[in-house]
Design a protein around this motif. Structure first.
Motif, PDB file in Angstrom:
ATOM      1  N   ARG A 147      32.452 -12.109  30.210  1.00 53.85           N
ATOM      2  CA  ARG A 147      31.934 -13.367  29.904  1.00 53.85           C
ATOM      3  C   ARG A 147      30.367 -13.415  30.116  1.00 53.85           C
ATOM      4  NH1 ARG A 147      34.729 -17.796  30.166  1.00 53.85           N
ATOM      5  NH2 ARG A 147      32.647 -18.923  29.874  1.00 53.85           N
ATOM      6  N   CYS A 148      29.659 -12.092  30.128  1.00 54.82           N
ATOM      7  CA  CYS A 148      28.313 -12.083  30.200  1.00 54.82           C
ATOM      8  C   CYS A 148      27.655 -11.452  29.200  1.00 54.82           C
ATOM      9  CB  CYS A 148      27.909 -11.394  31.699  1.00 54.82           C
ATOM     10  SG  CYS A 148      28.488 -11.977  33.263  1.00 54.82           S
ATOM     11  N   ALA A 149      26.273 -11.826  28.661  1.00 55.88           N
ATOM     12  CA  ALA A 149      25.841 -11.503  27.497  1.00 55.88           C
ATOM     13  C   ALA A 149      25.302  -9.844  27.547  1.00 55.88           C
ATOM     14  CB  ALA A 149      24.528 -12.131  27.350  1.00 55.88           C
ATOM     15  N   ASP A 150      25.267  -9.324  28.495  1.00 54.74           N
ATOM     16  CA  ASP A 150      24.943  -7.907  28.692  1.00 54.74           C
ATOM     17  C   ASP A 150      26.029  -6.995  29.214  1.00 54.74           C
ATOM     18  OD1 ASP A 150      24.557  -8.366  31.508  1.00 54.74           O
ATOM     19  OD2 ASP A 150      22.593  -7.752  31.684  1.00 54.74           O
ATOM     20  N   GLY A 151      27.219  -7.753  29.629  1.00 52.99           N
ATOM     21  CA  GLY A 151      28.472  -6.909  30.053  1.00 52.99           C
ATOM     22  C   GLY A 151      28.389  -6.717  31.541  1.00 52.99           C
ATOM     23  N   ASN A 152      27.325  -6.992  32.028  1.00 51.06           N
ATOM     24  CA  ASN A 152      27.311  -6.945  33.620  1.00 51.06           C
ATOM     25  C   ASN A 152      27.910  -8.260  34.229  1.00 51.06           C
ATOM     26  OD1 ASN A 152      25.894  -4.668  33.330  1.00 51.06           O
ATOM     27  ND2 ASN A 152      23.665  -5.248  33.810  1.00 51.06           N
ATOM     28  N   ALA A 153      29.071  -7.908  35.173  1.00 53.19           N
ATOM     29  CA  ALA A 153      29.504  -9.186  35.999  1.00 53.19           C
ATOM     30  C   ALA A 153      28.373  -9.844  36.821  1.00 53.19           C
ATOM     31  CB  ALA A 153      30.735  -8.821  36.825  1.00 53.19           C
ATOM     32  N   LEU A 154      28.371 -11.244  37.065  1.00 51.58           N
ATOM     33  CA  LEU A 154      27.332 -11.775  37.871  1.00 51.58           C
ATOM     34  C   LEU A 154      28.006 -12.670  38.965  1.00 51.58           C
ATOM     35  CD1 LEU A 154      25.110 -12.843  34.796  1.00 51.58           C
ATOM     36  CD2 LEU A 154      24.652 -11.082  36.325  1.00 51.58           C
TER      37      LEU A 154
END
Length: 369
Positions: free
Chosen positions: A128-135
């Motif tokens: 669910r993140c634009a660059d694929g990194n979890a936040l």
């Protein structure tokens, strides 16, 4: 209200002494305030003398020493540099957990005060993140005067991974990330099963000494806790979980395909069974912030730092502003990208302040399998 990092290095005792000496006067004021609060009927259900509060704090020190002797030596050195007893320092950093400990002994059914409501926190999976990194993101809510005590520490200990941690003067750590990308955030909870044990800020710092998510989780689940907190964990590979941790039990929710949000009330039946009674207004506030967080998370298909910053600035519910009746406020906020080794942090109301990026010292990106 920009943040200039306090940079610490060396042994645990050297780091504690540097912290205590730098903020000696503020820590001493904070200790007086918090010790008085911990002995007030407003917080714990009956009036206690300062000596009683400090005796209960001292009764927790053996558990801290057994849990992590290095962190205990850091706290001792901080206390000496600030001209305080180590029990005073434990109250400064571990106040809300010690409230649970005191309540467990003396509370007699009094409801938790409104001041126990602190923080709205989020975990967003990489899908669910634009660059694929979890936040990760969260606000830190406290009495509005606490904003002046907020600081950011960048540390390279002799005996542990380097880390960056958002905290307050005299507290070992609140929200942070280490050089391995292990990230931790917190929400306060309130409990009836408080006991002499380890306070939440020691748990946070112990988590920042770990290199795997499994070991970070064990810092919570394998430890005799003094009081109740919710912990949010995330690693550099995007694995995460939410942990409602009470002294006698815990409930774990893994981060999967949908975001997770948490505020200040228990969501699990197991933890609800030992949650301290909450005032209707406090419960309504926590439920409103939780519902608003999920609504805002769903409005954006793919999140990034800017979209999470916007959520923390939401004035409808998330960014808490003081009123004439209630002086609680969002005193700071943090966003973390563990895959990039970067924390964004601010001090003060998120709606009025600008996030600053901080790269964790010695960070090395994880090698993907």
């Amino acid at each position: 209200m920009g943040l200039t990092p306090l940079r610490l290095t060396g042994s645990a005792a050297e780091m504690g002494a540097a912290h205590g000496a730098r903020y000696r006067d503020a820590i001493r004021r904070f200790a007086r305030e918090r010790t008085a609060m911990a002995g007030s009927a407003y917080w714990v259900g009956r009036e206690l003398a300062r000596s009683e509060v400090l005796d209960i704090a001292r009764g927790c020190m053996d558990a801290h020493e057994r849990f992590d002797a290095s962190l205990t030596s850091e706290l001792q050195a901080m206390a000496e540099a600030a001209g305080l007893d180590i029990a005073d320092m434990l109250v400064v950093g571990g106040f809300t957990d010690l409230v649970d400990t005191i309540y467990g002994r003396h509370g007699h059914g009094a409801p938790a005060p409104r001041g126990a409501d602190q923080c709205t926190a989020l975990l967003v999976p990489g899908t669910r993140c634009a660059d694929g990194n979890a936040l990760f993101a969260q606000t830190w809510d406290m009495h509005e005067s606490a904003a002046e005590h907020v600081l950011l520490v960048e540390a390279t200990p002799d005996d542990a991974p380097a880390f960056t941690v958002f905290t307050s003067m005299g507290c070992p750590g609140m929200i942070g990330m280490n050089e391995h990308g292990i990230t931790v955030g917190i929400n306060n909870l309130v409990a009836t099963d408080g006991q002499p044990g380890v306070t939440w800020n020691f748990i946070v710092r112990a988590i920042l000494r770990q290199s795997t998510l499994e070991d970070a989780l064990a810092c919570i689940t394998d430890t005799p806790l003094a009081g109740a907190h919710n912990y949010l964990l995330l690693d550099s590979q995007g694995r995460g979980m939410n942990v409602e941790a009470m002294p006698s039990r815990h409930a774990i929710t893994p981060l999967e395909q949908s975001p997770l949000a948490h505020t200040n009330h228990c969501l699990s039946d197991a933890t609800l069974a030992v949650e301290r009674r909450r005032l209707p207004g406090s419960q309504a506030s926590s439920e409103k912030r939780l519902a608003r967080a999920y609504a805002l998370l769903e409005q954006t298909p793919l999140h990034d730092i800017d979209s999470l910053a916007a959520i923390t600035r939401d004035r409808e519910a998330i960014c808490v502003e003081p009123t004439a009746e209630v002086r609680e406020a969002s005193c700071g906020a943090v966003i973390a990208d563990p895959a990039a080794g970067t924390l964004w942090a601010l001090r003060g109301l998120p709606s009025e302040q600008t996030y600053q990026p901080f790269l964790v010292p010695n960070f090395e990106p994880a090698v993907q399998a």
